[in-house]
Design a protein around this motif. Structure first.
Motif, PDB file in Angstrom:
ATOM      1  N   MET A   1       0.475  -1.224  -0.175  1.00 19.50           N
ATOM      2  CA  MET A   1      -0.127   0.263   0.151  1.00 19.50           C
ATOM      3  C   MET A   1       1.076   0.825   0.306  1.00 19.50           C
ATOM      4  SD  MET A   1      -2.806   1.360   2.350  1.00 19.50           S
ATOM      5  CE  MET A   1      -3.147   0.231   3.078  1.00 19.50           C
ATOM      6  N   ILE A   2      -0.015   1.892  -0.668  1.00 21.36           N
ATOM      7  CA  ILE A   2       1.328   3.593  -0.439  1.00 21.36           C
ATOM      8  C   ILE A   2       1.014   4.940  -0.419  1.00 21.36           C
ATOM      9  CG2 ILE A   2       2.855   2.517  -2.785  1.00 21.36           C
ATOM     10  CD1 ILE A   2       1.579   4.836  -4.303  1.00 21.36           C
ATOM     11  N   GLN A   3      -1.083   4.860  -0.476  1.00 20.46           N
ATOM     12  CA  GLN A   3      -1.792   5.216   0.317  1.00 20.46           C
ATOM     13  C   GLN A   3      -3.097   5.451   0.886  1.00 20.46           C
ATOM     14  OE1 GLN A   3      -1.911   8.866  -2.805  1.00 20.46           O
ATOM     15  NE2 GLN A   3      -3.954   9.753  -2.270  1.00 20.46           N
ATOM     16  N   ILE A   4      -3.522   5.366   2.328  1.00 25.47           N
ATOM     17  CA  ILE A   4      -4.049   5.751   2.680  1.00 25.47           C
ATOM     18  C   ILE A   4      -5.714   7.051   2.393  1.00 25.47           C
ATOM     19  CG2 ILE A   4      -5.767   4.807   4.603  1.00 25.47           C
ATOM     20  CD1 ILE A   4      -3.394   3.557   5.509  1.00 25.47           C
TER      21      ILE A   4
ATOM     22  N   THR B   1     -10.571   9.388   2.667  1.00 27.44           N
ATOM     23  CA  THR B   1     -12.696  10.175   2.281  1.00 27.44           C
ATOM     24  C   THR B   1     -12.672   9.724   1.803  1.00 27.44           C
ATOM     25  OG1 THR B   1     -10.651  11.158   0.055  1.00 27.44           O
ATOM     26  CG2 THR B   1     -10.862  12.689   2.302  1.00 27.44           C
ATOM     27  N   GLY B   2     -12.862   8.815   1.859  1.00 26.06           N
ATOM     28  CA  GLY B   2     -13.837   7.760   1.236  1.00 26.06           C
ATOM     29  C   GLY B   2     -13.221   7.147  -0.489  1.00 26.06           C
ATOM     30  N   GLU B   3     -12.394   7.524  -0.887  1.00 26.38           N
ATOM     31  CA  GLU B   3     -11.564   7.170  -2.429  1.00 26.38           C
ATOM     32  C   GLU B   3     -11.363   6.137  -1.138  1.00 26.38           C
ATOM     33  OE1 GLU B   3      -8.818  10.078  -3.559  1.00 26.38           O
ATOM     34  OE2 GLU B   3     -10.607  11.538  -3.525  1.00 26.38           O
ATOM     35  N   PRO B   4     -11.027   5.369  -3.016  1.00 27.72           N
ATOM     36  CA  PRO B   4     -10.236   3.373  -2.359  1.00 27.72           C
ATOM     37  C   PRO B   4      -8.803   4.326  -2.527  1.00 27.72           C
ATOM     38  CG  PRO B   4     -10.840   4.474  -4.825  1.00 27.72           C
ATOM     39  CD  PRO B   4     -10.913   5.384  -4.107  1.00 27.72           C
ATOM     40  N   ASP B   5      -7.743   3.156  -1.983  1.00 29.52           N
ATOM     41  CA  ASP B   5      -6.763   3.354  -1.641  1.00 29.52           C
ATOM     42  C   ASP B   5      -5.775   2.535  -2.798  1.00 29.52           C
ATOM     43  OD1 ASP B   5      -7.272   3.387   1.387  1.00 29.52           O
ATOM     44  OD2 ASP B   5      -6.538   2.057   1.952  1.00 29.52           O
TER      45      ASP B   5
ATOM     46  N   ALA C   1      -7.542   0.022  -5.127  1.00 30.78           N
ATOM     47  CA  ALA C   1      -8.164  -1.464  -4.627  1.00 30.78           C
ATOM     48  C   ALA C   1      -8.773  -1.150  -3.257  1.00 30.78           C
ATOM     49  CB  ALA C   1      -7.036  -1.742  -4.949  1.00 30.78           C
ATOM     50  N   ASN C   2      -9.088  -1.423  -2.979  1.00 30.68           N
ATOM     51  CA  ASN C   2      -9.674  -1.927  -1.976  1.00 30.68           C
ATOM     52  C   ASN C   2      -9.108  -3.536  -1.279  1.00 30.68           C
ATOM     53  OD1 ASN C   2     -12.514  -0.664  -1.899  1.00 30.68           O
ATOM     54  ND2 ASN C   2     -13.354  -2.522  -2.468  1.00 30.68           N
ATOM     55  N   PRO C   3      -9.044  -3.277   0.117  1.00 30.31           N
ATOM     56  CA  PRO C   3      -7.889  -4.402   1.043  1.00 30.31           C
ATOM     57  C   PRO C   3      -8.131  -6.136   0.587  1.00 30.31           C
ATOM     58  CG  PRO C   3      -8.423  -2.868   2.236  1.00 30.31           C
ATOM     59  CD  PRO C   3      -9.770  -2.257   1.370  1.00 30.31           C
TER      60      PRO C   3
ATOM     61  N   TRP D   1     -11.272  -2.552  -7.199  1.00 32.17           N
ATOM     62  CA  TRP D   1     -11.790  -1.673  -6.627  1.00 32.17           C
ATOM     63  C   TRP D   1     -13.425  -2.193  -6.751  1.00 32.17           C
ATOM     64  CZ3 TRP D   1     -13.824   3.870  -7.631  1.00 32.17           C
ATOM     65  CH2 TRP D   1     -14.547   3.915  -6.548  1.00 32.17           C
ATOM     66  N   TYR D   2     -14.597  -2.160  -6.645  1.00 34.33           N
ATOM     67  CA  TYR D   2     -15.436  -3.174  -6.841  1.00 34.33           C
ATOM     68  C   TYR D   2     -15.599  -3.749  -8.430  1.00 34.33           C
ATOM     69  CZ  TYR D   2     -17.398   0.055  -3.601  1.00 34.33           C
ATOM     70  OH  TYR D   2     -17.715   0.605  -2.131  1.00 34.33           O
ATOM     71  N   GLY D   3     -14.728  -4.708  -8.371  1.00 32.87           N
ATOM     72  CA  GLY D   3     -14.774  -5.669  -9.545  1.00 32.87           C
ATOM     73  C   GLY D   3     -14.058  -4.568 -10.258  1.00 32.87           C
TER      74      GLY D   3
END
Length: 84
Positions: A1-4, A7-11, A51-53, A59-61
């Motif tokens: 992971m490079i950024q978390i 604000t609701g956006e994917p990582d 992407a989601n973890p 991200w959502y497929g």
């Protein structure tokens, strides 16, 4: 992971890439050795995706690409001479 993102956006994740390196050394005479290497022979694209973890880079497929670049290969050859 490079950024978390909080604000609701994917990582942002960097996807793993295959690497292939080759190193060699050959004695030519008692004191002379021929050496070299080739790094990153495959030169794959390095991708940063939203992407989601635990989803394997999706991200959502779907795969959403943030950036993609190639590092390039590196090659070296040379001789070593031993004085003793």
């Amino acid at each position: 992971m490079i950024q978390i993102n909080l604000t609701g956006e994917p990582d942002l994740y960097t996807r793993p890439v295959p690497m292939l390196d080759f190193v060699f050394s050959q004695r030519v005479t008692k004191r002379v050795i021929f050496k070299g290497y080739a790094k990153n022979i495959l030169n794959p694209a390095i991708e940063t995706v939203y992407a989601n973890p635990g989803t394997g880079g999706k991200w959502y497929g779907n795969k959403y690409l943030n950036r993609s670049y190639k590092r390039g290969g590196e090659f070296m050859m040379g001789f070593t001479y031993n004085l003793y």
